[in-house]
Structure formats: C-alpha cells, structure tokens
Design a protein around this motif. Sequence first.
Motif, PDB file in Angstrom:
ATOM      1  N   GLU A   3      39.414  44.735  56.232  1.00 26.12           N
ATOM      2  CA  GLU A   3      39.889  44.100  55.015  1.00 26.12           C
ATOM      3  C   GLU A   3      38.751  43.296  54.405  1.00 26.12           C
ATOM      4  OE1 GLU A   3      43.890  41.857  53.687  1.00 26.12           O
ATOM      5  OE2 GLU A   3      42.750  40.789  55.229  1.00 26.12           O
ATOM      6  N   ALA A   4      38.476  43.552  53.131  1.00 29.34           N
ATOM      7  CA  ALA A   4      37.424  42.834  52.415  1.00 29.34           C
ATOM      8  C   ALA A   4      38.040  41.631  51.709  1.00 29.34           C
ATOM      9  CB  ALA A   4      36.758  43.756  51.405  1.00 29.34           C
ATOM     10  N   GLU A   5      37.366  40.501  51.835  1.00 31.19           N
ATOM     11  CA  GLU A   5      37.841  39.271  51.205  1.00 31.19           C
ATOM     12  C   GLU A   5      36.726  38.679  50.352  1.00 31.19           C
ATOM     13  OE1 GLU A   5      39.705  34.891  52.415  1.00 31.19           O
ATOM     14  OE2 GLU A   5      38.654  36.100  53.922  1.00 31.19           O
ATOM     15  N   LEU A   6      37.005  38.497  49.073  1.00 30.10           N
ATOM     16  CA  LEU A   6      36.041  37.864  48.176  1.00 30.10           C
ATOM     17  C   LEU A   6      36.090  36.352  48.344  1.00 30.10           C
ATOM     18  CD1 LEU A   6      36.358  39.801  44.790  1.00 30.10           C
ATOM     19  CD2 LEU A   6      34.283  39.547  46.171  1.00 30.10           C
ATOM     20  N   LEU A   7      34.908  35.759  48.536  1.00 31.34           N
ATOM     21  CA  LEU A   7      34.790  34.309  48.659  1.00 31.34           C
ATOM     22  C   LEU A   7      33.843  33.833  47.557  1.00 31.34           C
ATOM     23  CD1 LEU A   7      34.374  34.194  52.547  1.00 31.34           C
ATOM     24  CD2 LEU A   7      36.462  33.735  51.238  1.00 31.34           C
ATOM     25  N   PRO A   8      34.336  33.715  46.324  1.00 35.10           N
ATOM     26  CA  PRO A   8      33.458  33.423  45.182  1.00 35.10           C
ATOM     27  C   PRO A   8      32.722  32.095  45.286  1.00 35.10           C
ATOM     28  CG  PRO A   8      35.787  33.280  44.565  1.00 35.10           C
ATOM     29  CD  PRO A   8      35.740  33.902  45.920  1.00 35.10           C
ATOM     30  N   ASP A   9      33.320  31.103  45.924  1.00 37.19           N
ATOM     31  CA  ASP A   9      32.652  29.807  46.049  1.00 37.19           C
ATOM     32  C   ASP A   9      31.388  29.902  46.893  1.00 37.19           C
ATOM     33  OD1 ASP A   9      34.664  28.749  44.548  1.00 37.19           O
ATOM     34  OD2 ASP A   9      35.743  27.837  46.229  1.00 37.19           O
ATOM     35  N   ARG A  10      31.357  30.895  47.790  1.00 36.84           N
ATOM     36  CA  ARG A  10      30.188  31.106  48.649  1.00 36.84           C
ATOM     37  C   ARG A  10      29.391  32.328  48.229  1.00 36.84           C
ATOM     38  NH1 ARG A  10      33.592  30.781  54.152  1.00 36.84           N
ATOM     39  NH2 ARG A  10      31.873  32.066  54.928  1.00 36.84           N
ATOM     40  N   ARG A  46      21.605  41.730  56.314  1.00 35.87           N
ATOM     41  CA  ARG A  46      21.986  40.742  55.294  1.00 35.87           C
ATOM     42  C   ARG A  46      22.284  41.462  53.981  1.00 35.87           C
ATOM     43  NH1 ARG A  46      17.917  35.586  56.519  1.00 35.87           N
ATOM     44  NH2 ARG A  46      18.445  35.422  58.735  1.00 35.87           N
ATOM     45  N   GLY A  47      23.270  42.334  54.071  1.00 34.71           N
ATOM     46  CA  GLY A  47      23.579  43.240  52.979  1.00 34.71           C
ATOM     47  C   GLY A  47      23.985  42.563  51.678  1.00 34.71           C
ATOM     48  N   ILE A  48      23.730  43.289  50.605  1.00 33.70           N
ATOM     49  CA  ILE A  48      24.074  42.847  49.258  1.00 33.70           C
ATOM     50  C   ILE A  48      24.897  43.941  48.583  1.00 33.70           C
ATOM     51  CG2 ILE A  48      23.184  42.234  46.968  1.00 33.70           C
ATOM     52  CD1 ILE A  48      22.642  40.076  48.977  1.00 33.70           C
ATOM     53  N   ALA A  49      25.928  43.533  47.865  1.00 41.30           N
ATOM     54  CA  ALA A  49      26.706  44.461  47.043  1.00 41.30           C
ATOM     55  C   ALA A  49      26.902  43.827  45.675  1.00 41.30           C
ATOM     56  CB  ALA A  49      28.054  44.756  47.685  1.00 41.30           C
ATOM     57  N   VAL A  50      27.007  44.662  44.666  1.00 33.68           N
ATOM     58  CA  VAL A  50      27.275  44.166  43.316  1.00 33.68           C
ATOM     59  C   VAL A  50      28.770  44.310  43.057  1.00 33.68           C
ATOM     60  CG1 VAL A  50      26.808  44.426  40.865  1.00 33.68           C
ATOM     61  CG2 VAL A  50      24.966  44.769  42.528  1.00 33.68           C
ATOM     62  N   ILE A  51      29.448  43.175  42.974  1.00 32.49           N
ATOM     63  CA  ILE A  51      30.893  43.152  42.764  1.00 32.49           C
ATOM     64  C   ILE A  51      31.172  42.480  41.422  1.00 32.49           C
ATOM     65  CG2 ILE A  51      33.126  42.454  43.695  1.00 32.49           C
ATOM     66  CD1 ILE A  51      31.605  44.313  45.559  1.00 32.49           C
ATOM     67  N   ASP A 192      31.561  48.313  45.564  1.00 38.16           N
ATOM     68  CA  ASP A 192      31.787  48.050  44.142  1.00 38.16           C
ATOM     69  C   ASP A 192      33.020  48.771  43.611  1.00 38.16           C
ATOM     70  OD1 ASP A 192      30.079  50.359  44.706  1.00 38.16           O
ATOM     71  OD2 ASP A 192      30.021  50.658  42.535  1.00 38.16           O
ATOM     72  N   ARG A 193      33.497  49.771  44.349  1.00 36.17           N
ATOM     73  CA  ARG A 193      34.664  50.536  43.908  1.00 36.17           C
ATOM     74  C   ARG A 193      35.982  49.995  44.456  1.00 36.17           C
ATOM     75  NH1 ARG A 193      32.850  56.924  44.453  1.00 36.17           N
ATOM     76  NH2 ARG A 193      31.170  56.884  42.898  1.00 36.17           N
ATOM     77  N   LEU A 194      35.917  48.981  45.295  1.00 37.89           N
ATOM     78  CA  LEU A 194      37.144  48.442  45.875  1.00 37.89           C
ATOM     79  C   LEU A 194      38.044  47.847  44.791  1.00 37.89           C
ATOM     80  CD1 LEU A 194      35.815  46.621  49.082  1.00 37.89           C
ATOM     81  CD2 LEU A 194      37.018  48.812  48.952  1.00 37.89           C
ATOM     82  N   ARG A 195      39.331  48.015  44.992  1.00 37.87           N
ATOM     83  CA  ARG A 195      40.306  47.431  44.075  1.00 37.87           C
ATOM     84  C   ARG A 195      40.920  46.207  44.746  1.00 37.87           C
ATOM     85  NH1 ARG A 195      43.543  52.483  41.206  1.00 37.87           N
ATOM     86  NH2 ARG A 195      41.689  53.509  40.327  1.00 37.87           N
ATOM     87  N   PHE A 196      40.590  45.050  44.218  1.00 35.76           N
ATOM     88  CA  PHE A 196      41.019  43.802  44.829  1.00 35.76           C
ATOM     89  C   PHE A 196      42.346  43.324  44.250  1.00 35.76           C
ATOM     90  CE2 PHE A 196      36.495  43.906  45.617  1.00 35.76           C
ATOM     91  CZ  PHE A 196      36.384  43.385  46.896  1.00 35.76           C
ATOM     92  N   ASN A 198      44.466  39.727  44.638  1.00 36.84           N
ATOM     93  CA  ASN A 198      44.399  38.370  45.191  1.00 36.84           C
ATOM     94  C   ASN A 198      43.161  38.180  46.062  1.00 36.84           C
ATOM     95  OD1 ASN A 198      46.924  37.607  44.014  1.00 36.84           O
ATOM     96  ND2 ASN A 198      47.978  38.695  45.676  1.00 36.84           N
ATOM     97  N   GLY A 199      42.061  38.792  45.623  1.00 39.89           N
ATOM     98  CA  GLY A 199      40.792  38.603  46.310  1.00 39.89           C
ATOM     99  C   GLY A 199      40.611  39.424  47.566  1.00 39.89           C
ATOM    100  N   ARG A 200      41.518  40.367  47.827  1.00 36.79           N
ATOM    101  CA  ARG A 200      41.427  41.171  49.044  1.00 36.79           C
ATOM    102  C   ARG A 200      41.551  42.659  48.728  1.00 36.79           C
ATOM    103  NH1 ARG A 200      42.397  37.914  53.803  1.00 36.79           N
ATOM    104  NH2 ARG A 200      42.819  35.762  53.178  1.00 36.79           N
ATOM    105  N   ALA A 201      40.897  43.472  49.561  1.00 36.64           N
ATOM    106  CA  ALA A 201      40.955  44.926  49.402  1.00 36.64           C
ATOM    107  C   ALA A 201      40.805  45.567  50.776  1.00 36.64           C
ATOM    108  CB  ALA A 201      39.855  45.416  48.465  1.00 36.64           C
ATOM    109  N   ILE A 202      41.246  46.806  50.891  1.00 34.13           N
ATOM    110  CA  ILE A 202      41.222  47.512  52.173  1.00 34.13           C
ATOM    111  C   ILE A 202      40.126  48.569  52.173  1.00 34.13           C
ATOM    112  CG2 ILE A 202      42.517  49.053  53.705  1.00 34.13           C
ATOM    113  CD1 ILE A 202      45.066  47.652  52.794  1.00 34.13           C
ATOM    114  N   LEU A 203      39.372  48.619  53.273  1.00 35.46           N
ATOM    115  CA  LEU A 203      38.408  49.691  53.508  1.00 35.46           C
ATOM    116  C   LEU A 203      38.983  50.606  54.581  1.00 35.46           C
ATOM    117  CD1 LEU A 203      36.549  47.000  52.841  1.00 35.46           C
ATOM    118  CD2 LEU A 203      34.706  48.525  53.531  1.00 35.46           C
ATOM    119  N   GLY A 204      39.034  51.891  54.301  1.00 32.23           N
ATOM    120  CA  GLY A 204      39.582  52.824  55.273  1.00 32.23           C
ATOM    121  C   GLY A 204      41.074  53.011  55.073  1.00 32.23           C
ATOM    122  N   ALA A 205      41.711  53.611  56.072  1.00 30.00           N
ATOM    123  CA  ALA A 205      43.138  53.915  55.979  1.00 30.00           C
ATOM    124  C   ALA A 205      43.754  53.890  57.374  1.00 30.00           C
ATOM    125  CB  ALA A 205      43.342  55.284  55.330  1.00 30.00           C
TER     126      ALA A 205
END
Length: 216
Positions: A3-10, A46-51, A192-196, A198-205
């Motif tokens: 589960e991907a969680e966006l933490l914009p403050d960080r 120390r990966g980087i993604a453009v979200i 970058d293709r994840l659909r969030f 409430n700040g969360r998205a799922i990777l995989g199934a």
Amino acid sequence: MGEAELLPDRNELMIHAHFVFYGNFATPALAEQLRAETEDLWNEPRGIAVIGGRRTTVRFAISAECNPGLDEYSVLSNTDPRANFFRIEDYSEINISFVDGLGCNTGYFFLENLYPGSTTAAHEFGHTLGLDHPQDMDWRGRGTPGIMCARGTLVDPQFQYDSAKPAGVTGGTMHPMHRRVRQRDIDDLRLDRLRFANGRAILGAFSNIYHWSHQR
C-alpha cells in the motif's frame, strides 16, 4: 503487494508491506532477516518518483511476522493490501522460490535460497509489486545486476558464482547475492500511475493463494 501512502508534509511516498511467513521452516529469526534485507535493498537507491508533477522520495516500510501454523482461511479471506503470505519449506518441486504471478501477495520460498544476503525475498517482493525479469539476460558490461535479474543471467566475472569460469557454464552466471535495487527499478513500478484515494493507493493485487508443503 503493498500500500502506497502519500506523506506530503515530508514529501515522501511510503510503500508499506507486511510479510507473513508460515510453514515448517518459518522462524522468527528468518522472518526478521528477510524483512530487513528486503527493506534495506529497496531503500538503498533512495528512490525518486514524480507524483502529481512533484519529485517525491520513495521509501519502503516492511514489517514481518512468523506464523508457522497459519491456517488456509486466513489467507483466502485476507483483505489487507499490505499483507503478503509466503510459505517456507526445505523442499520445492521446482527447486526455487516463487510467487503467484506479477502483482500478487502469495508465494512459496525454498529454504536453500534464503541464506543471508541472498536477495531472494527482495527479488520476489519486486514480482509482487508487478515487476518482471528483464528480457535481456546478458548483463555483461552493465555493472551490478538489477534486483529483478533472473538466475542464469550472464554478468561480468566479479558478479558470477565463480569469477574464473567462462560465462554461461556452471558457475559462470550471476550469483544472486550481487543483485541490487536501482532507480530504474523504482521507475518500473510506475508509481506516477497510481490512483490515490485519501492519500493511499494499492500496488499489486490479491492472489490470496494458500500453499501446502510440497511432497517429495
């Protein structure tokens, strides 16, 4: 799966995953070894993604538990996108560890593949997130092999089982312990293709397949 969680403050994207190890050879010590190795390897670049047009640091937070007698229903009924279930045994019908497809949350780990530094769990975790083996199995001249390189990949001598052996013969292919996660692997997750929501998205199934011990 995770589960991907966006933490914009960080300015971070945290990938959460929880490994549940079961079977006759699952132990707390091995669970911690595989958890730590997977987390360390995936955080190493120390990966980087453009979200949303913003460069975001990608971090992985892996937890684990050992539950040798896990029952089948617990796997079949799972609804937690962070949960990945892996049986550990000292015998595999195909003599390797495997997961149940690309983008899944279950698999079967062969104890012989799980020595410290093996990179097996980190490699299989990549499959659960949707990554496949590279089509090109000749990595010579390209330096350190990527985490998703398959056994049998041709590599520079220092990355072989035996650096003195010619490429392709027994001992002349990649030793899995040399695999590493690269920024390219993070890119291949297509975060970058994840659909969030409430700040969360799922990777995989959810595969939710319970594995029984293979019989000799």
